[in-house]
Enzyme design. Structure first.
Site, PDB file in Angstrom:
ATOM      1  N   THR A   1       7.461 -16.089 -56.597  1.00 53.87           N
ATOM      2  CA  THR A   1       7.481 -17.470 -56.284  1.00 53.87           C
ATOM      3  C   THR A   1       6.273 -18.323 -57.001  1.00 53.87           C
ATOM      4  OG1 THR A   1       6.767 -17.479 -54.284  1.00 53.87           O
ATOM      5  CG2 THR A   1       9.043 -17.472 -54.125  1.00 53.87           C
TER       6      THR A   1
ATOM      7  N   TYR B   1      -0.200 -32.489 -51.612  1.00 49.78           N
ATOM      8  CA  TYR B   1       0.761 -31.873 -50.435  1.00 49.78           C
ATOM      9  C   TYR B   1       1.245 -32.876 -49.430  1.00 49.78           C
ATOM     10  CZ  TYR B   1       1.953 -27.909 -47.388  1.00 49.78           C
ATOM     11  OH  TYR B   1       2.665 -26.948 -46.678  1.00 49.78           O
TER      12      TYR B   1
ATOM     13  N   GLY C   1      10.690 -10.038 -49.176  1.00 48.93           N
ATOM     14  CA  GLY C   1       9.387  -9.890 -48.636  1.00 48.93           C
ATOM     15  C   GLY C   1       9.051 -10.301 -47.315  1.00 48.93           C
ATOM     16  N   GLY C   2       8.496 -11.259 -46.903  1.00 50.30           N
ATOM     17  CA  GLY C   2       8.144 -11.903 -45.660  1.00 50.30           C
ATOM     18  C   GLY C   2       9.215 -12.717 -45.220  1.00 50.30           C
TER      19      GLY C   2
HETATM   20  P1  FAD Z   1      10.165 -14.085 -49.523  1.00 48.41           P
HETATM   21  O1  FAD Z   1      10.670 -15.463 -48.834  1.00 48.41           O
HETATM   22  O2  FAD Z   1      10.810 -13.034 -48.848  1.00 48.41           O
HETATM   23  O3  FAD Z   1      10.950 -14.127 -50.949  1.00 48.41           O
HETATM   24  C1  FAD Z   1      10.726 -15.315 -51.659  1.00 48.41           C
HETATM   25  C2  FAD Z   1      11.453 -15.072 -53.132  1.00 48.41           C
HETATM   26  O4  FAD Z   1      10.979 -13.863 -53.715  1.00 48.41           O
HETATM   27  C3  FAD Z   1      13.159 -14.758 -52.946  1.00 48.41           C
HETATM   28  O5  FAD Z   1      13.645 -15.255 -53.902  1.00 48.41           O
HETATM   29  C4  FAD Z   1      12.950 -13.213 -52.862  1.00 48.41           C
HETATM   30  O6  FAD Z   1      14.320 -12.682 -53.369  1.00 48.41           O
HETATM   31  C5  FAD Z   1      11.984 -13.014 -53.989  1.00 48.41           C
HETATM   32  N1  FAD Z   1      11.257 -11.744 -53.791  1.00 48.41           N
HETATM   33  C6  FAD Z   1      10.525 -11.405 -52.666  1.00 48.41           C
HETATM   34  N2  FAD Z   1       9.896 -10.178 -52.967  1.00 48.41           N
HETATM   35  C7  FAD Z   1      10.413  -9.841 -54.168  1.00 48.41           C
HETATM   36  C8  FAD Z   1       9.935  -8.349 -54.861  1.00 48.41           C
HETATM   37  N3  FAD Z   1       9.256  -7.471 -54.582  1.00 48.41           N
HETATM   38  N4  FAD Z   1      10.545  -8.601 -56.431  1.00 48.41           N
HETATM   39  C9  FAD Z   1      11.302  -9.519 -56.685  1.00 48.41           C
HETATM   40  N5  FAD Z   1      11.630 -10.692 -56.114  1.00 48.41           N
HETATM   41  C10 FAD Z   1      11.072 -10.716 -54.720  1.00 48.41           C
HETATM   42  N6  FAD Z   1       3.360 -20.802 -50.483  1.00 48.41           N
HETATM   43  C11 FAD Z   1       2.439 -20.729 -51.276  1.00 48.41           C
HETATM   44  O7  FAD Z   1       2.356 -20.302 -52.335  1.00 48.41           O
HETATM   45  N7  FAD Z   1       1.360 -21.528 -50.539  1.00 48.41           N
HETATM   46  C12 FAD Z   1       1.079 -21.820 -49.313  1.00 48.41           C
HETATM   47  O8  FAD Z   1       0.168 -22.373 -48.854  1.00 48.41           O
HETATM   48  C13 FAD Z   1       2.526 -21.762 -48.786  1.00 48.41           C
HETATM   49  N8  FAD Z   1       2.380 -22.223 -47.240  1.00 48.41           N
HETATM   50  C14 FAD Z   1       3.760 -21.991 -46.939  1.00 48.41           C
HETATM   51  C15 FAD Z   1       3.968 -22.411 -45.309  1.00 48.41           C
HETATM   52  C16 FAD Z   1       5.045 -22.497 -44.742  1.00 48.41           C
HETATM   53  C17 FAD Z   1       4.871 -22.980 -43.193  1.00 48.41           C
HETATM   54  C18 FAD Z   1       6.155 -21.789 -45.205  1.00 48.41           C
HETATM   55  C19 FAD Z   1       7.363 -21.676 -44.397  1.00 48.41           C
HETATM   56  C20 FAD Z   1       6.065 -21.393 -46.657  1.00 48.41           C
HETATM   57  C21 FAD Z   1       4.887 -21.633 -47.099  1.00 48.41           C
HETATM   58  N9  FAD Z   1       4.728 -21.113 -48.571  1.00 48.41           N
HETATM   59  C22 FAD Z   1       3.518 -21.347 -49.033  1.00 48.41           C
HETATM   60  C23 FAD Z   1       6.047 -20.534 -49.278  1.00 48.41           C
HETATM   61  C24 FAD Z   1       6.354 -18.973 -49.257  1.00 48.41           C
HETATM   62  O9  FAD Z   1       5.445 -18.501 -48.206  1.00 48.41           O
HETATM   63  C25 FAD Z   1       5.874 -18.278 -50.617  1.00 48.41           C
HETATM   64  O10 FAD Z   1       6.972 -18.949 -51.392  1.00 48.41           O
HETATM   65  C26 FAD Z   1       5.750 -16.842 -50.577  1.00 48.41           C
HETATM   66  O11 FAD Z   1       5.358 -16.592 -51.685  1.00 48.41           O
HETATM   67  C27 FAD Z   1       6.910 -15.950 -50.083  1.00 48.41           C
HETATM   68  O12 FAD Z   1       6.727 -14.755 -50.001  1.00 48.41           O
HETATM   69  P2  FAD Z   1       7.415 -14.002 -49.090  1.00 48.41           P
HETATM   70  O13 FAD Z   1       6.940 -12.489 -49.164  1.00 48.41           O
HETATM   71  O14 FAD Z   1       7.698 -14.363 -47.785  1.00 48.41           O
HETATM   72  O15 FAD Z   1       9.027 -13.835 -49.960  1.00 48.41           O
END
Ligand code: FAD
Length: 557
Positions: free
Chosen positions: A217, A478, A137-138
């Protein structure tokens, strides 16, 4: 090549944006006192990619040709930098590995499908040619849910959903929007806001995470008290598998057996690729205001927030920093440059005098932010109700000035970790949720566990915490921890501290993670969290639905 926005290959967010401490006079002395490190001025604005020693792609030509036939050669890449961008998320461990050139196995190829049909063709190809597919995703994962298995010898394909980035439809009568899974938070809000709607889901990682990633997630945004966690927000979805597409229609509720929707939310790419989601959306609030409060102690602050929940006051969020985190926030305040800023600083000194006069130990005080949303009339009534409970618990109302500052800075903190790594310092986070009756115990146990871990490593370390995301029966705690790392064994050191904190969660009634998911990082605690029998059911689900182990193998369990 597909035009999809990516984060820095070596750190958080976009190139050219970074943390600065020069304009925060209290920051360097604070860090010196907390972990004994003398900060150097920031040396790097970027890291030259030529310093990265990237393993060559192992994608066979025939697979590249096949992928090109599915999404077009322009949307398939074996470029080294793109493969590095897609190899991991942004946990500190992954950032360290990336900066130290410890790439074990990275994706061989990145593909950007533009339609659900392309995703379906990709899924079929994965099974037929025994490929490994890792949805992306991101790339903001903080639990190592993207990193391939180091021993994987099959061709690894990172499936970047970034081209699936549209709000497709808004059902204004039902308050539901159907949205493609690869849309980044800000792009999605822009499309919704243009029609007067919002999802209201704002994780700290909002700028670089996607709707599909949040679903995969079990994410939670800072305003979850009002809008719910992503699991509450998602009503329907489409998830593509090699054998077909799971279609869950958007229903307000249903009694169709064990919830397939709940099973897919949090599946981290192991059950299929989510292409589309139907989610709750809300009208943009007329008024949004954050008010800050200062409490004499952590216990009083926690009690106040629990009482807001008991009194069923509708809030967007209520967050309390413990004494350490309060001291940290004060240390990151900018030096006032304007007359208004200088007046505010004077006001702050006067406030300190009031607190001392009331007999507060200013080392114990805890700052809290409460967010109110709604019509101006409702906001005023809720502010009054909160203020009354806060004051009964000893608080002083600081007002909307510090609250507005918090709101502006809320997405900036992730950049701090990259700056600290440059200073040989780890700054990372771990979070849990526990019943109200156990929050104080968990908080203390985590502090003790971290201190024991630092002592075992012979280090001066730092730990701080906040409470956020309130529920009927409890809340999220947290924790942020930091220490100077040793170049010789940084990974072992990291595991010592992180494991101590995670184990303290489980031993004291908390979960292994409230909103960061499981990935590889939190897996060692899965059986303790959901019981061995529960873990068996989950294993059986993944093995039976993905017998070839083609879908993000090894994650979750
Ligand atoms: P990715 O990191 O790209 O992927 C995460 C997982 O999801 C992987 O297993 C990937 O294979 C899977 N995935 C992604 N897209 C799909 C899809 N379309 N279909 C099936 N599987 C998929 N999380 C929170 O919930 N709240 C917060 O406040 C928060 N704060 C953060 C702060 C920091 C500094 C960081 C580094 C992370 C934080 N996170 C937080 C964690 C993260 O942002 C989350 O887990 C977020 O949901 C991941 O989204 P992404 O699109 O970046 O997914």
């Amino acid at each position: 090549m597909a035009h999809v926005k990516h984060q820095k290959w070596w750190g958080w967010g976009e190139e050219g944006v970074f943390f600065n401490y020069e304009n925060k006079p209290a920051f360097a002395p604070f860090v010196k006192e907390a972990i004994g490190v003398t900060l150097r001025p920031r040396e790097r604005d970027t890291v030259d990619f030529s310093t990265a020693n990237v393993p060559a792609s192992q994608a066979p030509d025939k697979i590249l040709e096949l992928l090109g036939n599915i999404s077009g050669a322009d949307n398939v890449s074996t470029d080294d930098e793109l493969r590095v961008v897609h190899w991991a998320g942004k946990s500190v461990l992954e950032l360290l590995q990336t900066l130290r050139n410890d790439f074990h196995r990275i994706p061989d190829v990145v593909i950007y499908p533009g339609t659900e049909d392309e995703v379906a063709a990709l899924m079929r190809a994965a099974v037929e040619h025994d490929l490994v597919l890792i949805p992306f995703g991101g790339g903001s994962s903080i639990s190592r849910s993207l990193q391939p298995d180091p021993s994987e010898d099959r061709c690894i394909v990172s499936v970047d959903l970034g081209r699936l980035n549209k709000v497709l439809e808004i059902d204004e009568t039902s308050g539901l929007a159907t949205i493609q899974a690869g849309v980044l938070g800000p792009d999605m809000e822009e499309q919704l806001n243009a029609r007067g709607w919002t999802l209201g889901h704002f994780p700290d990682s909002f700028t670089y995470s996607t709707l599909g990633g949040w679903a995969a997630t079990r994410s939670s945004g800072m305003q979850s008290d009002k809008y719910g966690d992503i699991a509450d927000i998602i009503r329907g979805l489409r998830m593509v598998r090699a054998t077909g597409t799971v279609v869950l229609r958007p229903l307000p509720s249903t009694s169709t057996g064990p919830s397939l929707r709940e099973m897919i939310i949090g599946s981290e790419g192991r059950l299929g690729i989510i292409t589309e989601l139907t989610v709750h959306v809300h009208r943009l609030p007329e008024k949004h205001q954050v008010i800050a409060y200062m409490y004499p102690t952590w216990q009083q602050a926690l009690t106040a927030v629990r009482q807001f929940t008991e009194a069923e006051i509708p809030l967007a969020f209520a967050r309390v920093s413990d004494a350490h985190e309060t001291a940290f926030s004060l240390a990151t305040q900018k030096e006032p440059t304007s007359t208004k800023g200088k007046l505010a600083a004077k006001g702050q000194e006067a406030l300190w005098a009031v607190m001392r006069k009331r007999g507060w130990d200013t080392d114990d005080m805890c700052i809290s932010y409460v967010c109110f949303e709604g019509s101006p009339k409702n906001v005023e009534a809720r502010k009054k109700a909160v203020s009354s409970i806060a004051k009964k618990n000893g608080a002083i109302v600081l007002g909307s000035g510090p609250g507005a500052l918090y709101d502006q800075k809320k997405f900036d903190t992730p950049y701090l970790r990259d700056f600290l790594l440059e200073q040989n310092t780890v700054g990372d986070v771990s979070e849990t949720a526990a019943p109200w009756s156990k929050l104080t115990t968990v908080h203390k146990a985590v502090y003790d566990a971290a201190e024991r871990a630092y002592a075992a490593l012979g280090k001066k370390g730092w730990i701080m915490s906040h409470m956020s995301h309130s529920y009927h029966s409890g809340a999220c705690l947290y924790f942020t921890f930091g220490y100077v790392y040793n170049d010789e064994n940084p990974y072992e050191e990291y595991h010592t501290v992180k494991s101590a904190i995670q184990q303290a969660f489980i031993d004291n009634g908390g979960t292994l993670s409230h909103h960061h998911g499981v990935g590889l990082e939190h897996q060692p605690w899965m059986e303790q969290d959901i019981s061995p029998e529960g873990a068996d059911i989950m294993r059986a689900l993944f093995t039976s639905t993905d017998p070839g182990n083609n879908l993000n193998p090894g994650k979750v369990i």
